[in-house]
Design a protein around this motif. Structure first.
Motif, PDB file in Angstrom:
ATOM      1  N   ASP A  18      -4.879 -12.334  -2.836  1.00 29.18           N
ATOM      2  CA  ASP A  18      -4.400 -12.401  -1.458  1.00 29.18           C
ATOM      3  C   ASP A  18      -4.347 -10.981  -0.875  1.00 29.18           C
ATOM      4  OD1 ASP A  18      -3.013 -12.692   0.879  1.00 29.18           O
ATOM      5  OD2 ASP A  18      -1.278 -13.729   0.005  1.00 29.18           O
ATOM      6  N   PRO A  19      -5.089 -10.694   0.185  1.00 27.89           N
ATOM      7  CA  PRO A  19      -5.097  -9.333   0.752  1.00 27.89           C
ATOM      8  C   PRO A  19      -3.754  -8.953   1.379  1.00 27.89           C
ATOM      9  CG  PRO A  19      -6.347 -10.830   2.155  1.00 27.89           C
ATOM     10  CD  PRO A  19      -5.985 -11.599   0.920  1.00 27.89           C
ATOM     11  N   ASN A  20      -2.844  -9.928   1.494  1.00 31.57           N
ATOM     12  CA  ASN A  20      -1.511  -9.646   2.036  1.00 31.57           C
ATOM     13  C   ASN A  20      -0.531  -9.164   0.969  1.00 31.57           C
ATOM     14  OD1 ASN A  20      -2.119 -10.430   4.708  1.00 31.57           O
ATOM     15  ND2 ASN A  20      -1.869 -12.582   4.148  1.00 31.57           N
ATOM     16  N   ARG A  21      -1.031  -8.797  -0.208  1.00 33.71           N
ATOM     17  CA  ARG A  21      -0.128  -8.241  -1.217  1.00 33.71           C
ATOM     18  C   ARG A  21      -0.015  -6.738  -1.022  1.00 33.71           C
ATOM     19  NH1 ARG A  21      -2.459  -9.687  -6.803  1.00 33.71           N
ATOM     20  NH2 ARG A  21      -0.447  -8.936  -7.595  1.00 33.71           N
ATOM     21  N   ARG A  22       1.071  -6.197  -1.578  1.00 34.15           N
ATOM     22  CA  ARG A  22       1.218  -4.745  -1.537  1.00 34.15           C
ATOM     23  C   ARG A  22       0.359  -4.129  -2.637  1.00 34.15           C
ATOM     24  NH1 ARG A  22       7.396  -3.365  -2.251  1.00 34.15           N
ATOM     25  NH2 ARG A  22       6.931  -4.343  -4.247  1.00 34.15           N
ATOM     26  N   ASP A  25       2.158  -3.823  -6.052  1.00 32.09           N
ATOM     27  CA  ASP A  25       2.254  -5.000  -6.921  1.00 32.09           C
ATOM     28  C   ASP A  25       0.938  -5.252  -7.646  1.00 32.09           C
ATOM     29  OD1 ASP A  25       4.896  -5.457  -6.134  1.00 32.09           O
ATOM     30  OD2 ASP A  25       4.241  -6.526  -4.343  1.00 32.09           O
ATOM     31  N   GLU A  29       0.933  -5.266 -11.624  1.00 30.16           N
ATOM     32  CA  GLU A  29       0.853  -6.592 -12.238  1.00 30.16           C
ATOM     33  C   GLU A  29      -0.559  -6.959 -12.703  1.00 30.16           C
ATOM     34  OE1 GLU A  29       2.638  -9.087  -9.289  1.00 30.16           O
ATOM     35  OE2 GLU A  29       4.519  -7.967  -9.432  1.00 30.16           O
ATOM     36  N   GLU A  38       8.427   1.308  -8.293  1.00 33.77           N
ATOM     37  CA  GLU A  38       9.138   0.944  -7.082  1.00 33.77           C
ATOM     38  C   GLU A  38      10.513   1.595  -7.101  1.00 33.77           C
ATOM     39  OE1 GLU A  38       8.929  -3.057  -5.746  1.00 33.77           O
ATOM     40  OE2 GLU A  38       9.914  -2.463  -3.872  1.00 33.77           O
ATOM     41  N   GLY A  41      11.049   0.941  -2.229  1.00 41.38           N
ATOM     42  CA  GLY A  41      10.287  -0.152  -1.617  1.00 41.38           C
ATOM     43  C   GLY A  41      10.168  -0.053  -0.105  1.00 41.38           C
ATOM     44  N   ASN A  58       1.947   5.881   0.089  1.00 46.24           N
ATOM     45  CA  ASN A  58       2.926   5.105  -0.671  1.00 46.24           C
ATOM     46  C   ASN A  58       2.380   3.706  -0.885  1.00 46.24           C
ATOM     47  OD1 ASN A  58       4.805   7.208  -0.739  1.00 46.24           O
ATOM     48  ND2 ASN A  58       5.623   6.638   1.259  1.00 46.24           N
ATOM     49  N   CYS A  60       3.823   1.137  -1.836  1.00 47.34           N
ATOM     50  CA  CYS A  60       4.747   0.063  -1.428  1.00 47.34           C
ATOM     51  C   CYS A  60       4.592  -0.276   0.036  1.00 47.34           C
ATOM     52  CB  CYS A  60       6.199   0.432  -1.723  1.00 47.34           C
ATOM     53  SG  CYS A  60       6.909   1.641  -0.575  1.00 47.34           S
ATOM     54  N   CYS A  61       4.020   0.622   0.839  1.00 45.82           N
ATOM     55  CA  CYS A  61       3.774   0.225   2.230  1.00 45.82           C
ATOM     56  C   CYS A  61       2.298   0.264   2.568  1.00 45.82           C
ATOM     57  CB  CYS A  61       4.658   0.957   3.240  1.00 45.82           C
ATOM     58  SG  CYS A  61       5.201   2.584   2.845  1.00 45.82           S
ATOM     59  N   THR A  62       1.468  -0.037   1.580  1.00 41.70           N
ATOM     60  CA  THR A  62       0.035  -0.165   1.812  1.00 41.70           C
ATOM     61  C   THR A  62      -0.414  -1.590   1.457  1.00 41.70           C
ATOM     62  OG1 THR A  62      -0.266   2.160   1.223  1.00 41.70           O
ATOM     63  CG2 THR A  62      -2.243   0.786   1.212  1.00 41.70           C
ATOM     64  N   PRO A  63      -0.869  -2.357   2.451  1.00 44.49           N
ATOM     65  CA  PRO A  63      -1.376  -3.690   2.128  1.00 44.49           C
ATOM     66  C   PRO A  63      -2.740  -3.581   1.453  1.00 44.49           C
ATOM     67  CG  PRO A  63      -1.599  -3.250   4.481  1.00 44.49           C
ATOM     68  CD  PRO A  63      -0.923  -2.051   3.890  1.00 44.49           C
ATOM     69  N   ALA A  65      -5.338  -5.194   1.925  1.00 45.86           N
ATOM     70  CA  ALA A  65      -6.423  -5.259   2.914  1.00 45.86           C
ATOM     71  C   ALA A  65      -6.886  -3.860   3.309  1.00 45.86           C
ATOM     72  CB  ALA A  65      -5.963  -6.025   4.155  1.00 45.86           C
TER      73      ALA A  65
ATOM     74  N   ILE B   6      -9.917  -9.585   8.469  1.00 45.68           N
ATOM     75  CA  ILE B   6     -10.196  -8.163   8.240  1.00 45.68           C
ATOM     76  C   ILE B   6     -11.564  -7.812   8.834  1.00 45.68           C
ATOM     77  CG2 ILE B   6     -10.161  -6.326   6.499  1.00 45.68           C
ATOM     78  CD1 ILE B   6      -8.814  -8.343   4.569  1.00 45.68           C
ATOM     79  N   LEU B  32       5.045  -3.570   7.106  1.00 46.63           N
ATOM     80  CA  LEU B  32       5.409  -3.947   5.734  1.00 46.63           C
ATOM     81  C   LEU B  32       6.912  -3.844   5.500  1.00 46.63           C
ATOM     82  CD1 LEU B  32       2.369  -3.977   5.307  1.00 46.63           C
ATOM     83  CD2 LEU B  32       2.768  -3.058   3.043  1.00 46.63           C
ATOM     84  N   ARG B  36       9.437  -7.138   4.773  1.00 51.63           N
ATOM     85  CA  ARG B  36       9.623  -6.981   3.337  1.00 51.63           C
ATOM     86  C   ARG B  36      10.309  -8.212   2.741  1.00 51.63           C
ATOM     87  NH1 ARG B  36      13.392  -2.677   0.181  1.00 51.63           N
ATOM     88  NH2 ARG B  36      12.478  -3.081  -1.859  1.00 51.63           N
ATOM     89  N   ILE B  43       3.424  -9.915   1.234  1.00 52.28           N
ATOM     90  CA  ILE B  43       4.225  -9.438   2.366  1.00 52.28           C
ATOM     91  C   ILE B  43       4.663 -10.648   3.206  1.00 52.28           C
ATOM     92  CG2 ILE B  43       4.155  -7.960   4.421  1.00 52.28           C
ATOM     93  CD1 ILE B  43       1.607  -6.669   2.712  1.00 52.28           C
ATOM     94  N   TYR B  51      -5.961  -7.273  10.283  1.00 56.36           N
ATOM     95  CA  TYR B  51      -5.970  -5.885   9.806  1.00 56.36           C
ATOM     96  C   TYR B  51      -7.079  -5.118  10.522  1.00 56.36           C
ATOM     97  CZ  TYR B  51      -2.954  -7.317   5.918  1.00 56.36           C
ATOM     98  OH  TYR B  51      -1.914  -7.771   5.163  1.00 56.36           O
TER      99      TYR B  51
END
Ligand code: FAD
Ligand code: FES
Ligand code: FES
Lengths: 157, 280
Positions: A18-22, A25, A29, A38, A41, A58, A60-63, A65, B6, B32, B36, B43, B51
């Motif tokens: 899913d491109p909506n993950r950080r 993660d 993972e 983290e 966050g 960072n 944690c704030c990079t999707p 995508a 995208i 984000l 959160r 997200i 995007y």
């Protein structure tokens, strides 16, 4: 779900996710890269820092995508380089590491800075490290470590 | 599940905006954090997202005789490093966040986020900056001050996006941005100030000041500025107290956990005094 390609620590990777993950993660993972941690966050501490096209971001704030077709280097990948050896030795020599939680992020920040500016002033070093929190050292030792790295690594940046 | 689009080109992007209900994500440094959820979950966006970071044509910065045009996809760091961009704006960006944030965050995102604490806004208001808004069928230009009409409220149609920020090339003798906040970086600012002037042969040709995070919008008064333009520097300095009184009623700080109300008003007026005293 979609197929995502990017370069991770010098290897082209392809993963269906899913491109909506950080990015954080995914790295921890799916690739078991646990150097980026983290802390907050929320973009404030730099413990999750990685290099995106040679610049600190960072994770944690990079999707995810936003890393498609880009190049990511984590501390694991960076630790195979000569530059890493120089920075690590400088941190050890100047006492820039205590508990070590912030250290991967600090090393990434140092590389990002020296890559762009091999001879930074004290002020430029402080700006370069301004997104990385350290609860232990009080920063001065880390600034000294960056100066030492710039000196010891003359010519490699 | 939240769907992600995208696009690689602007035309594809505008087509998507025209046919879907989508929230734009640029650098994602606001999106984000605002969405959160628990670590390791995707997200927590409230709806489908678009995007725009893969669109190369949005990353250009170029200029003509009158303006500098900053693509909506240009990161704060690339704007800061581009010497054609107004020095005041570049210095403002240096005070925003940290290198890690600046490497991905965009100026368009800071504008569209429309937070009263958005640091770029003070300088953009001062510079009479505009945004270019595009939809599949239409292009329009609007001053940033008209684009933002309240806290998190912007004049943007559902099928539109910001494609450029347009900065007039202005001549100043001196200009600066000041932020009063708890830490060097990463402090969503408590209070900010931009001032710029042009003085020739002792006379004030241009004078602009803007205050951020003191009201629900950036405070700037072209009316008061006109009353100052034309004076000599020494006249202005003799009138400092009077001018602070002109500005006082405009500065109505919001009270929040970040800073006490009276403190903010006092500091704002002190920043103005300091600026007037710096003229020469
Ligand atoms: C640790 C940290 C520190 C920060 N420090 C500061 C600071 O010092 N000063 C400050 O002002 N801000 C700060 N911020 C906030 C944030 O980084 C900025 O507002 C940034 O400029 C947002 O840009 P972005 O590209 O990341 O926006 P995104 O998060 O991608 O988007 C923000 C908003 O803008 C909209 N948007 C984005 N691009 C467009 C477009 N082209 N057209 C229409 N709408 C669009 C999005 O839909 C969203 O509503 C900080 C954030 C973090 C996490
Ligand atoms: S965990 Fe990303 S900046 Fe703190
Ligand atoms: S060494 Fe412990 S946080 Fe920096």
């Amino acid at each position: 779900m979609m197929k995502i390609n990017f370069k991770l620590n010098d290897q082209i990777v392809e993963i269906t996710t899913d491109p909506n993950r950080r990015l954080l993660d995914l790295l921890r993972e799916d690739f078991n890269l646990t150097g980026p941690k983290e802390g907050c966050g929320e973009g404030e501490c730099g413990a999750c820092a990685v290099l995106l096209n040679h610049e600190i971001v960072n994770s944690c704030c990079t999707p995810l995508a936003n890393v498609i077709d880009q190049e990511i280097v984590t501390i694991e990948g960076f630790s195979k380089t000569k530059r890493y050896e120089v920075i690590k030795d400088a941190f050890a020599k100047m006492g820039g590491v205590q508990c070590g939680f912030c250290t991967p992020g600090m090393i990434i920040a140092t590389e990002s800075l020296l890559n762009k500016n091999p001879h930074p002033t004290d002020y430029e070093i402080k700006i370069g490290l301004s997104g990385n929190l350290c609860r232990c050292t009080g920063y001065n030792l880390i600034v000294e470590a960056v100066k030492e790295a710039a000196k010891a690594g003359e010519g490699i940046w | 599940m939240v769907e992600a689009f995208i696009p690689k080109s602007l035309s594809e992007c505008l087509e998507l905006l025209n046919t879907h209900d989508l929230k734009i994500v640029a650098g994602g440094t606001d999106m984000l954090i605002q969405n959160r959820t628990h670590s390791s979950l995707p997200i927590g966006y409230k709806g489908d997202v678009l995007y725009i970071s893969q669109i190369e044509e949005l990353k250009n910065i170029y200029e003509d005789n009158q303006f500098v045009y900053i693509g909506a996809g240009a990161t704060l760091e690339t704007i800061m490093e581009n010497l054609s961009v107004s020095k005041l704006l570049r210095e403002t960006i240096l005070e925003m966040a940290s290198p890690a944030i600046r490497h991905t965050a965009t100026l368009a995102g800071n504008i569209a986020n429309a937070s009263p604490a958005g640091d770029s806004l003070v300088s953009l208001y001062l510079l009479d900056a505009e945004v270019e808004l595009k939809s599949l069928t239409n292009t329009r230009r609007m001053f940033v001050k008209d684009f933002i009409y309240g806290v998190r409220k912007i004049n943007l149609e559902k099928n539109e996006m910001i494609t450029k920020i347009i900065i007039p090339k202005l001549k100043f003798s001196h200009a600066y941005f000041k932020k009063v906040g708890p830490r060097l970086s990463d402090a969503i600012s408590k209070l900010s100030f931009s001032g710029a002037y042009l003085v020739e042969l002792g006379r004030i040709i241009d004078f602009r000041v803007a205050f951020g995070a003191v009201n629900i919008y950036v405070v700037r008064s072209p009316g008061l500025e006109l009353k100052i333009i034309g004076k000599t520097v020494s006249q202005l300095k003799n009138q400092v107290e009077e001018i602070l009184n002109w500005y006082e009623p405009l500065i109505k700080p919001i009270n929040d956990q970040r800073s006490n109300k009276n403190y903010r008003k006092e500091v704002s007026l002190n920043l103005l005094r300091e600026f007037i005293e710096s003229l020469n």
